[in-house]
Design a protein around this motif. Structure first.
Motif, PDB file in Angstrom:
ATOM      1  N   ILE A 185       0.832  -1.205   0.000  1.00 47.36           N
ATOM      2  CA  ILE A 185       0.000   0.000   0.000  1.00 47.36           C
ATOM      3  C   ILE A 185       0.868   1.257   0.000  1.00 47.36           C
ATOM      4  CG2 ILE A 185      -1.660   1.364   1.337  1.00 47.36           C
ATOM      5  CD1 ILE A 185      -2.858  -1.332   2.266  1.00 47.36           C
ATOM      6  N   LYS A 186       1.866   1.296   0.862  1.00 44.71           N
ATOM      7  CA  LYS A 186       2.731   2.483   0.954  1.00 44.71           C
ATOM      8  C   LYS A 186       3.543   2.685  -0.323  1.00 44.71           C
ATOM      9  CE  LYS A 186       4.245   1.264   5.111  1.00 44.71           C
ATOM     10  NZ  LYS A 186       4.982   1.292   6.392  1.00 44.71           N
ATOM     11  N   SER A 187       3.934   1.591  -0.951  1.00 39.34           N
ATOM     12  CA  SER A 187       4.672   1.713  -2.206  1.00 39.34           C
ATOM     13  C   SER A 187       3.800   2.348  -3.280  1.00 39.34           C
ATOM     14  CB  SER A 187       5.145   0.330  -2.663  1.00 39.34           C
ATOM     15  OG  SER A 187       5.782   0.416  -3.929  1.00 39.34           O
ATOM     16  N   ASN A 188       2.535   1.908  -3.361  1.00 40.44           N
ATOM     17  CA  ASN A 188       1.613   2.468  -4.346  1.00 40.44           C
ATOM     18  C   ASN A 188       1.251   3.919  -4.052  1.00 40.44           C
ATOM     19  OD1 ASN A 188       0.446   0.464  -6.502  1.00 40.44           O
ATOM     20  ND2 ASN A 188       0.690  -0.755  -4.635  1.00 40.44           N
ATOM     21  N   LEU A 189       1.192   4.267  -2.781  1.00 42.77           N
ATOM     22  CA  LEU A 189       0.796   5.621  -2.407  1.00 42.77           C
ATOM     23  C   LEU A 189       1.931   6.631  -2.503  1.00 42.77           C
ATOM     24  CD1 LEU A 189      -1.514   5.032   0.702  1.00 42.77           C
ATOM     25  CD2 LEU A 189      -2.193   5.578  -1.633  1.00 42.77           C
ATOM     26  N   TYR A 190       3.157   6.188  -2.195  1.00 45.05           N
ATOM     27  CA  TYR A 190       4.240   7.153  -2.041  1.00 45.05           C
ATOM     28  C   TYR A 190       5.419   6.981  -2.989  1.00 45.05           C
ATOM     29  CZ  TYR A 190       1.568   7.763   2.227  1.00 45.05           C
ATOM     30  OH  TYR A 190       0.542   7.965   3.122  1.00 45.05           O
ATOM     31  N   LYS A 191       5.424   5.870  -3.754  1.00 41.12           N
ATOM     32  CA  LYS A 191       6.552   5.656  -4.646  1.00 41.12           C
ATOM     33  C   LYS A 191       6.143   5.530  -6.108  1.00 41.12           C
ATOM     34  CE  LYS A 191       9.573   3.453  -1.217  1.00 41.12           C
ATOM     35  NZ  LYS A 191      10.380   2.246  -0.878  1.00 41.12           N
ATOM     36  N   LYS A 192       4.934   5.053  -6.356  1.00 41.37           N
ATOM     37  CA  LYS A 192       4.496   4.838  -7.725  1.00 41.37           C
ATOM     38  C   LYS A 192       3.648   5.994  -8.245  1.00 41.37           C
ATOM     39  CE  LYS A 192       4.590  -0.219  -7.456  1.00 41.37           C
ATOM     40  NZ  LYS A 192       3.824  -1.474  -7.668  1.00 41.37           N
ATOM     41  N   ALA A 193       3.475   6.018  -9.553  1.00 41.78           N
ATOM     42  CA  ALA A 193       2.686   7.087 -10.182  1.00 41.78           C
ATOM     43  C   ALA A 193       1.195   6.895  -9.923  1.00 41.78           C
ATOM     44  CB  ALA A 193       2.956   7.095 -11.684  1.00 41.78           C
ATOM     45  N   ASN A 194       0.453   7.984  -9.996  1.00 41.27           N
ATOM     46  CA  ASN A 194      -1.015   7.984  -9.910  1.00 41.27           C
ATOM     47  C   ASN A 194      -1.582   7.347  -8.639  1.00 41.27           C
ATOM     48  OD1 ASN A 194      -0.753   9.083 -12.447  1.00 41.27           O
ATOM     49  ND2 ASN A 194      -1.549   7.308 -13.521  1.00 41.27           N
ATOM     50  N   PRO A 195      -1.164   7.817  -7.462  1.00 41.33           N
ATOM     51  CA  PRO A 195      -1.727   7.267  -6.220  1.00 41.33           C
ATOM     52  C   PRO A 195      -3.227   7.487  -6.104  1.00 41.33           C
ATOM     53  CG  PRO A 195      -0.460   9.257  -5.779  1.00 41.33           C
ATOM     54  CD  PRO A 195      -0.169   8.871  -7.187  1.00 41.33           C
ATOM     55  N   ASN A 196      -3.727   8.557  -6.718  1.00 42.52           N
ATOM     56  CA  ASN A 196      -5.179   8.797  -6.690  1.00 42.52           C
ATOM     57  C   ASN A 196      -5.938   7.701  -7.428  1.00 42.52           C
ATOM     58  OD1 ASN A 196      -4.013   9.753  -9.098  1.00 42.52           O
ATOM     59  ND2 ASN A 196      -5.644  11.230  -9.433  1.00 42.52           N
ATOM     60  N   ALA A 197      -5.397   7.269  -8.560  1.00 42.56           N
ATOM     61  CA  ALA A 197      -6.033   6.185  -9.314  1.00 42.56           C
ATOM     62  C   ALA A 197      -5.934   4.865  -8.545  1.00 42.56           C
ATOM     63  CB  ALA A 197      -5.370   6.043 -10.685  1.00 42.56           C
ATOM     64  N   TYR A 198      -4.821   4.661  -7.857  1.00 42.13           N
ATOM     65  CA  TYR A 198      -4.669   3.451  -7.042  1.00 42.13           C
ATOM     66  C   TYR A 198      -5.719   3.421  -5.938  1.00 42.13           C
ATOM     67  CZ  TYR A 198      -2.806   0.428  -3.358  1.00 42.13           C
ATOM     68  OH  TYR A 198      -2.678  -0.520  -2.375  1.00 42.13           O
ATOM     69  N   LEU A 199      -5.890   4.530  -5.241  1.00 40.04           N
ATOM     70  CA  LEU A 199      -6.901   4.588  -4.183  1.00 40.04           C
ATOM     71  C   LEU A 199      -8.294   4.306  -4.745  1.00 40.04           C
ATOM     72  CD1 LEU A 199      -5.704   7.700  -2.150  1.00 40.04           C
ATOM     73  CD2 LEU A 199      -5.829   5.349  -1.304  1.00 40.04           C
ATOM     74  N   ALA A 200      -8.553   4.820  -5.936  1.00 38.47           N
ATOM     75  CA  ALA A 200      -9.883   4.664  -6.529  1.00 38.47           C
ATOM     76  C   ALA A 200     -10.213   3.210  -6.856  1.00 38.47           C
ATOM     77  CB  ALA A 200     -10.002   5.519  -7.789  1.00 38.47           C
ATOM     78  N   THR A 201      -9.193   2.360  -7.006  1.00 40.64           N
ATOM     79  CA  THR A 201      -9.476   0.950  -7.318  1.00 40.64           C
ATOM     80  C   THR A 201     -10.225   0.266  -6.176  1.00 40.64           C
ATOM     81  OG1 THR A 201      -7.334   0.166  -6.433  1.00 40.64           O
ATOM     82  CG2 THR A 201      -7.428   0.766  -8.776  1.00 40.64           C
ATOM     83  N   PHE A 202     -10.078   0.764  -4.960  1.00 44.69           N
ATOM     84  CA  PHE A 202     -10.748   0.154  -3.815  1.00 44.69           C
ATOM     85  C   PHE A 202     -12.233   0.515  -3.751  1.00 44.69           C
ATOM     86  CE2 PHE A 202      -6.276   0.389  -2.588  1.00 44.69           C
ATOM     87  CZ  PHE A 202      -6.033  -0.905  -2.148  1.00 44.69           C
ATOM     88  N   ALA A 203     -12.630   1.546  -4.488  1.00 45.66           N
ATOM     89  CA  ALA A 203     -14.030   1.984  -4.449  1.00 45.66           C
ATOM     90  C   ALA A 203     -14.972   0.934  -5.020  1.00 45.66           C
ATOM     91  CB  ALA A 203     -14.189   3.302  -5.207  1.00 45.66           C
ATOM     92  N   GLU A 204     -14.458   0.055  -5.862  1.00 50.69           N
ATOM     93  CA  GLU A 204     -15.281  -1.020  -6.406  1.00 50.69           C
ATOM     94  C   GLU A 204     -15.867  -1.874  -5.277  1.00 50.69           C
ATOM     95  OE1 GLU A 204     -14.892  -4.648  -9.671  1.00 50.69           O
ATOM     96  OE2 GLU A 204     -13.173  -4.107  -8.429  1.00 50.69           O
ATOM     97  N   PHE A 205     -15.095  -2.049  -4.219  1.00 52.47           N
ATOM     98  CA  PHE A 205     -15.553  -2.838  -3.066  1.00 52.47           C
ATOM     99  C   PHE A 205     -16.812  -2.226  -2.474  1.00 52.47           C
ATOM    100  CE2 PHE A 205     -15.547  -3.868   1.484  1.00 52.47           C
ATOM    101  CZ  PHE A 205     -15.403  -5.246   1.449  1.00 52.47           C
ATOM    102  N   MET A 206     -16.839  -0.920  -2.424  1.00 55.50           N
ATOM    103  CA  MET A 206     -18.002  -0.203  -1.895  1.00 55.50           C
ATOM    104  C   MET A 206     -19.241  -0.459  -2.764  1.00 55.50           C
ATOM    105  SD  MET A 206     -18.354   3.916  -1.477  1.00 55.50           S
ATOM    106  CE  MET A 206     -18.479   4.217  -3.249  1.00 55.50           C
ATOM    107  N   ILE A 207     -19.077  -0.415  -4.074  1.00 57.54           N
ATOM    108  CA  ILE A 207     -20.193  -0.629  -4.989  1.00 57.54           C
ATOM    109  C   ILE A 207     -20.709  -2.063  -4.896  1.00 57.54           C
ATOM    110  CG2 ILE A 207     -20.928  -0.540  -7.390  1.00 57.54           C
ATOM    111  CD1 ILE A 207     -20.232   2.200  -6.077  1.00 57.54           C
TER     112      ILE A 207
END
Length: 290
Positions: A185-207
């Motif tokens: 999680i920290k690698s995707n948020l702080y080291k990789k590109a597009n952390p906003n898009a990464y966070l948005a992938t979890f929204a599917e769980f909500m739907i």
């Protein structure tokens, strides 16, 4: 040939239209997102070049209408426009922020006044008087704003999971569906590109788990914050015009949006899951006049 492009941080949809007939030239194409606020000009060039259909037809394009996230300020627009012009050498290039895509997709050629909201990977809200756009809040990006967006809900889900605020049965499903290792999680948020898009992938769980009281409360909490911070910037306008919504989060939370709208006393208008579909109709109708 005209290219109409609707781009977010996650993906970009491309549609080619014949200006003489108004018909679609070939099937919709897709590339990675072209948000100039978070990618470089080199990245943008490589993303476009990676789609062979788009790249092979580049010299046949006479006009490009690009609507995208991150295109609300001068510097990113200038960068992206330069990249597009370097590839599509024979085209006139028009770059506008994604607000206009949402407006044209939901309002259409009627150009009727409305408040138009975007709830997708990010979020936004503006007033359209039929000619121009009035945006009263300058977005500071996903880490501070973007209430009720995909990345907002993804962030809330991750927080609730790690703080043990998520119901136990949902925690088990969440853990099975996603890699919740803290280093990942920290690698995707702080080291990789597009952390906003990464966070948005979890929204599917909500739907997928909307029947849960926990999820219902989560959705409505985010929507109420969005209404208070964004829609209520237009307190006078909401008395007389509808509020339209574009984006996948809005599309899949229509019932919750309508419930919250009743609480705050505004009228819900149209929903458009993919603005590119509305843009296709809009530009098809005006293509012969280009």
């Amino acid at each position: 040939m005209i290219f109409v492009i609707d781009s977010g941080s996650t993906k970009s949809d491309w549609i080619a239209i014949d200006p003489l007939t108004g018909k679609q030239v070939f099937e919709k194409q897709r590339t990675k997102g072209l948000n100039p606020a978070i990618i470089s000009n080199t990245d943008a060039f490589e993303i476009i070049k990676s789609n062979s259909v788009i790249f092979e037809n580049r010299l046949s394009v006479s006009h490009i209408y690009f609507y995208g996230a991150g295109c609300g300020t001068v510097k990113p627009v200038k960068m992206l426009k330069a990249v597009l012009q370097s590839i599509f050498e024979n085209a006139e290039v028009d770059v506008k922020e994604d607000t206009y895509a949402a407006i044209y997709a939901t309002v259409g050629i009627s150009h009727s006044p409305a408040i138009v909201c975007i709830l997708g990977t990010g979020s936004n809200c503006s007033y359209y008087d039929g000619k121009s756009v009035d945006q009263r809040i300058n977005s500071l990006g996903y880490s501070i704003m973007d209430d009720a967006s995909g990345n907002y809900y993804g962030r809330q889900l991750l927080r609730d999971y790690y703080f043990n605020q998520m119901p136990h049965n949902l925690m088990l499903v969440f853990k099975t569906r996603y890699d919740v290792n803290d280093d990942v999680i920290k690698s995707n948020l702080y080291k990789k590109a597009n952390p906003n898009a990464y966070l948005a992938t979890f929204a599917e769980f909500m739907i997928l788990n909307k029947e849960s009281d926990y999820i219902q409360n989560l959705i409505k909490k985010g929507l109420r914050i969005f209404v208070k911070n964004m829609i209520l910037q237009y307190k006078e306008e909401i008395k007389t015009v509808p509020v339209h919504f574009a984006g996948s989060i809005a599309y899949f939370t229509q019932e919750e949006i309508k419930e919250v709208a009743q609480e705050f006393g505004f009228t819900v208008g149209n929903f458009e899951r993919r603005p590119i579909d509305g843009l296709l109709h809009y530009h098809t109708m005006i293509a012969k006049n280009v």
